[in-house]
Design a protein around this motif. Structure first.
Motif: not given
Length: 271
Positions: A128-136, A220-228, A237-242
């Motif tokens: 798992m990469i670009h993951g959230e912190k386990p505390e969340t 390969q792929y680009t622009k990994p992003q959170l799913d709203p 996304s609200e916590q990080q502002g995007g």
């Protein structure tokens, strides 16, 4: 009134500023495209120093039934203490977050799947990469919001690609378009048996991610992003502002099939 001397001073200052901007931009581009650094092991071969387990239905840091362990110089994922798997998905988080890097593991599957493990989890693990912190993560959360590079083994008969992509709480852009399927196959060969397999990932922030096996890019792929559309991802996304992801945690999975890791390495790349 026009003042030639004043004009010359202004023109000179503007020229210097423009040249300075061009120089900085060139240096940034050069740095971004240069693969500098060295491979560093994130696993010391002795213990789980630097790593923290988060296993479903258990608190952060509770290594339920000694799921993640180090024996004979190997980082092992085992289920000999389980009666049944019961969707107790686990993740072993490294202590630091990363953005631009190359990451590689040498792994193998062996033995029988834990009783009660889902059929799709046969010879199945992941990075798992670009993951959230386990505390969340909540106590009952199954997977961290992240980008998953699947580690897969064949059943000895049927084709099954390796280093596939799965997107718990995330999306990516592929071929210039927002790509929303949960799992996507790579173009790799099938890896049957208990042999060691090397999977590498090249990650450049929000720009591009490559899955690599034996030196060949298989996805390969680009622009990994959170799913709203995912409630927890929306909170993040609200916590990080995007929604765009440029970095995050790295973790290794436990998904019900025993596996070993003998190398876990990273090469940090300059941004």
């Amino acid at each position: 009134m026009f003042h030639p001397t004043r004009f010359n001073r202004i023109f000179f200052a503007a020229t210097v500023a423009l040249c300075s901007f061009s120089f900085v931009h060139a240096e940034e581009t050069k740095t971004e495209n240069s693969e500098t650094g060295k491979w560093v092991s994130l696993f010391n071969g002795k213990n789980l120093e630097g790593w923290t387990p988060k296993i479903r239905y258990h608190e952060l840091g509770d290594n339920f039934k000694d799921t993640f362990r180090v024996e004979d110089g190997l980082l092992k994922v085992r289920y000999d203490g389980y009666d049944k798997f019961n969707e107790t998905f686990g993740h072993l988080f490294y202590k630091d977050s990363f953005s631009h890097y190359r990451f590689r593991v040498e792994y193998r599957f062996l033995g029988d799947q834990c009783s009660g493990g889902p059929g799709w989890a046969f010879r199945n693990s992941g990075i798992m990469i670009h993951g959230e912190k386990p505390e969340t993560m909540s106590r009952d959360q199954d997977f961290p919001v992240s980008i998953e590079v699947q580690l897969l083994g064949g059943d000895g008969k049927n084709p099954r690609t390796n280093a596939n992509l799965c997107t718990p709480g995330t999306n990516v852009v592929k071929d210039g378009k927002l790509f929303t399927p949960h799992c996507t196959s790579s173009t790799s060969d099938t890896f049957h048996g208990d042999d060691w397999v090397t999977v590498e990932i090249e990650v450049r922030g929000n720009e591009i991610i490559k899955h690599i096996i034996d030196g060949k890019t298989v996805l390969q792929y680009t622009k990994p992003q959170l799913d709203p559309k995912d409630a927890h991802a929306k909170e993040l996304s609200e916590q990080q502002g995007g929604i765009q992801l440029s970095g995050g945690t790295i973790s290794l999975q436990s998904e019900s099939h025993p596996c070993d890791f003998r190398k876990v390495e990273i090469m940090v790349l300059e941004q």
